[in-house]
Motif scaffolding. Sequence first.
Motif, PDB file in Angstrom:
ATOM      1  N   ASP A   1     -11.339  -0.538  24.129  1.00 35.19           N
ATOM      2  CA  ASP A   1      -9.917  -0.900  24.082  1.00 35.19           C
ATOM      3  C   ASP A   1      -9.575  -1.557  22.741  1.00 35.19           C
ATOM      4  N   LEU A   2     -10.457  -2.400  22.224  1.00 34.14           N
ATOM      5  CA  LEU A   2     -10.227  -3.016  20.920  1.00 34.14           C
ATOM      6  C   LEU A   2     -10.242  -1.979  19.800  1.00 34.14           C
ATOM      7  N   MET A   3     -11.084  -0.954  19.932  1.00 29.26           N
ATOM      8  CA  MET A   3     -11.124   0.108  18.922  1.00 29.26           C
ATOM      9  C   MET A   3      -9.821   0.904  18.916  1.00 29.26           C
ATOM     10  N   VAL A   4      -9.219   1.090  20.090  1.00 36.02           N
ATOM     11  CA  VAL A   4      -7.905   1.754  20.152  1.00 36.02           C
ATOM     12  C   VAL A   4      -6.867   0.922  19.400  1.00 36.02           C
ATOM     13  N   GLN A   5      -6.867  -0.382  19.641  1.00 27.64           N
ATOM     14  CA  GLN A   5      -5.905  -1.246  18.964  1.00 27.64           C
ATOM     15  C   GLN A   5      -6.153  -1.273  17.451  1.00 27.64           C
ATOM     16  N   LEU A   6      -7.419  -1.228  17.038  1.00 23.73           N
ATOM     17  CA  LEU A   6      -7.731  -1.184  15.614  1.00 23.73           C
ATOM     18  C   LEU A   6      -7.226   0.101  14.968  1.00 23.73           C
ATOM     19  N   SER A   7      -7.408   1.218  15.645  1.00 27.03           N
ATOM     20  CA  SER A   7      -6.950   2.500  15.091  1.00 27.03           C
ATOM     21  C   SER A   7      -5.430   2.539  14.985  1.00 27.03           C
ATOM     22  N   ARG A   8      -4.747   1.928  15.963  1.00 27.43           N
ATOM     23  CA  ARG A   8      -3.284   1.855  15.879  1.00 27.43           C
ATOM     24  C   ARG A   8      -2.851   0.932  14.743  1.00 27.43           C
ATOM     25  N   LEU A   9      -3.597  -0.132  14.531  1.00 27.89           N
ATOM     26  CA  LEU A   9      -3.293  -1.033  13.423  1.00 27.89           C
ATOM     27  C   LEU A   9      -3.468  -0.311  12.092  1.00 27.89           C
ATOM     28  N   ASP A  10      -4.528   0.473  11.968  1.00 27.37           N
ATOM     29  CA  ASP A  10      -4.742   1.256  10.745  1.00 27.37           C
ATOM     30  C   ASP A  10      -3.597   2.245  10.528  1.00 27.37           C
ATOM     31  N   ALA A  11      -3.110   2.847  11.612  1.00 26.91           N
ATOM     32  CA  ALA A  11      -1.986   3.787  11.497  1.00 26.91           C
ATOM     33  C   ALA A  11      -0.730   3.063  11.015  1.00 26.91           C
ATOM     34  N   ASP A  12      -0.502   1.844  11.515  1.00 26.04           N
ATOM     35  CA  ASP A  12       0.648   1.060  11.053  1.00 26.04           C
ATOM     36  C   ASP A  12       0.530   0.730   9.569  1.00 26.04           C
ATOM     37  N   LYS A  13      -0.695   0.405   9.148  1.00 24.88           N
ATOM     38  CA  LYS A  13      -0.913   0.103   7.727  1.00 24.88           C
ATOM     39  C   LYS A  13      -0.652   1.340   6.875  1.00 24.88           C
ATOM     40  N   ASP A  14      -1.131   2.496   7.338  1.00 24.12           N
ATOM     41  CA  ASP A  14      -0.874   3.740   6.606  1.00 24.12           C
ATOM     42  C   ASP A  14       0.620   4.015   6.522  1.00 24.12           C
ATOM     43  N   LYS A  15       1.338   3.724   7.598  1.00 24.96           N
ATOM     44  CA  LYS A  15       2.790   3.938   7.598  1.00 24.96           C
ATOM     45  C   LYS A  15       3.468   3.045   6.568  1.00 24.96           C
ATOM     46  N   ASP A  16       3.059   1.782   6.510  1.00 26.32           N
ATOM     47  CA  ASP A  16       3.639   0.872   5.517  1.00 26.32           C
ATOM     48  C   ASP A  16       3.295   1.315   4.101  1.00 26.32           C
ATOM     49  N   ASP A  17       2.053   1.760   3.889  1.00 23.58           N
ATOM     50  CA  ASP A  17       1.643   2.216   2.563  1.00 23.58           C
ATOM     51  C   ASP A  17       2.466   3.424   2.117  1.00 23.58           C
ATOM     52  N   ILE A  18       2.712   4.339   3.045  1.00 21.17           N
ATOM     53  CA  ILE A  18       3.500   5.530   2.703  1.00 21.17           C
ATOM     54  C   ILE A  18       4.950   5.144   2.430  1.00 21.17           C
ATOM     55  N   THR A  19       5.492   4.244   3.238  1.00 20.14           N
ATOM     56  CA  THR A  19       6.860   3.769   3.008  1.00 20.14           C
ATOM     57  C   THR A  19       6.984   3.162   1.613  1.00 20.14           C
ATOM     58  N   TYR A  20       6.028   2.326   1.246  1.00 13.56           N
ATOM     59  CA  TYR A  20       6.052   1.702  -0.080  1.00 13.56           C
ATOM     60  C   TYR A  20       5.907   2.746  -1.184  1.00 13.56           C
ATOM     61  N   LEU A  21       5.021   3.723  -0.979  1.00 17.87           N
ATOM     62  CA  LEU A  21       4.817   4.775  -1.974  1.00 17.87           C
ATOM     63  C   LEU A  21       6.098   5.563  -2.209  1.00 17.87           C
ATOM     64  N   VAL A  22       6.793   5.913  -1.126  1.00 13.90           N
ATOM     65  CA  VAL A  22       8.044   6.671  -1.256  1.00 13.90           C
ATOM     66  C   VAL A  22       9.104   5.832  -1.983  1.00 13.90           C
ATOM     67  N   ILE A  23       9.239   4.566  -1.590  1.00 15.84           N
ATOM     68  CA  ILE A  23      10.240   3.695  -2.226  1.00 15.84           C
ATOM     69  C   ILE A  23       9.942   3.538  -3.714  1.00 15.84           C
ATOM     70  N   SER A  24       8.677   3.299  -4.043  1.00 20.01           N
ATOM     71  CA  SER A  24       8.300   3.121  -5.441  1.00 20.01           C
ATOM     72  C   SER A  24       8.571   4.385  -6.251  1.00 20.01           C
ATOM     73  N   SER A  25       8.184   5.552  -5.701  1.00 24.14           N
ATOM     74  CA  SER A  25       8.425   6.823  -6.403  1.00 24.14           C
ATOM     75  C   SER A  25       9.916   7.080  -6.558  1.00 24.14           C
ATOM     76  N   TYR A  26      10.675   6.771  -5.518  1.00 25.77           N
ATOM     77  CA  TYR A  26      12.125   6.974  -5.529  1.00 25.77           C
ATOM     78  C   TYR A  26      12.782   6.120  -6.625  1.00 25.77           C
ATOM     79  N   LEU A  27      12.399   4.847  -6.705  1.00 26.14           N
ATOM     80  CA  LEU A  27      13.007   3.946  -7.685  1.00 26.14           C
ATOM     81  C   LEU A  27      12.591   4.299  -9.109  1.00 26.14           C
TER      82      LEU A  27
END
Length: 438
Positions: A125-151
């Motif tokens: 169960d903790l590994m599931v939560q860790l994998s979801r946390l990693d997915a959230d981090k990837d989402k934030d990284d992609i959001t930042y990458l798009v914003i930075s490229s856009y600006l």
Amino acid sequence: MEKKLAGVLCFLLFTILSSHAQRTLTMEEAVQLGLQNSKQLKVSQDKIDEALTRLDQARDLRYPDAKVSFQYLHALMLSRVIQIPGVTKDPIKIPFDFPAYLGTLSVSEPIFNGNQFKYAKQSADLMVQLSRLDADKDKDDITYLVISSYLNYNKILQNMLIVAQNMQDVQSKLEEITKYESQGLATQNDVLRYQLQKSQQQLTEIELENNRKIANYNLDIVLGLPDTTTIMLPPVVYRTNEQLVYTDLLQTAETNRRELLDLGYQTKLADVNVRQIRDKRLPTVAATGGMYYINPTGQVIPTHNNLIAPITLGIGASWDIGTLYKNKNKEREAAVQRRELNDVRDRTLDDIKQDVHKQFILYQSSLEKIKVLEVAVQQAQENERITESKYRNNLVNTTDRIDAQTQLYQARINLELAKSDATISYYDILKATGKVHI
């Protein structure tokens, strides 16, 4: 002035985009596209699905074990007479050639196994939560990458806009000075100076266009668009008036930074590991049941009272007493690993504080630069106006006139770039707090 700039930009972009597919994107739309088409997020979702299957596997451990087997035996009997005291009244005679069928069905249900099932489920169960946390981090990284490229792409377009406006001014003054030369009011050298300035502006336009093509292509890839799509941007809202409080930013970072959340889950996993190793010293208890099919006739289906089919039920216990002295060092190792995570968390927290503080100072500095550059633009405008007036009254020469115009042009570029850099710096702060949003 703004209407004039908009007209220049429209003309410039019409020339650039006439032979390409066009798409106008706001920053919000760009971020949404980037998230939808991200290959990294698809990999992250696969990791979540994999962790969920492992959680289901841990739950499956609760089900009883069941085995069934069936076999054919062919034996040559060395002893052909069997007599069991208290069981057989007369000796049983069996043939020398003895074929038989043997079938078994066994079921085992653990009653207590040292809490190993519980720990397996907690870990999964903790590994599931860790994998979801990693997915959230990837989402934030992609959001930042798009914003930075856009600006960054917007910086190039704004730079092109100012260069195009300056080119119009240079062309207008070149036509004017050429007319003056034909009337004997200006020299050939004056004309050559404006022609040289025009050539320099043309070189700048070529360089900026190359940069725009590269940035446009990279943004197409990030957003998952066809690489021939030319992206147009509406006016960007610069983040130059944000009232940020350092203590609030730091508290947000301590709450949302993925590194700290990840270490929190790893610490919980380490706690589970410590208890799991400790409880391996406990005995195990299981309920068992079985049924046997013994057919000594050699026929798969016996005809009459010539098979044995006992059913057994029982409870069994086992205890590996070696774990009482073999697991001590394993327990110590698990405790050390747990302690290491605390030290890593303290070090990570220090790094996060430094990151937030650095980005906060950079943003404040960028706002100060904007204030200075706004004054510089006003000063350059006034200087250009005065110089132009003096030129028309033959108080300054062409070189002074061009220098004043160039200073104004450069001041405008510096101000636009500073606004873009401040906006990028604002999103750098959000990234440092672990909570990127538009």
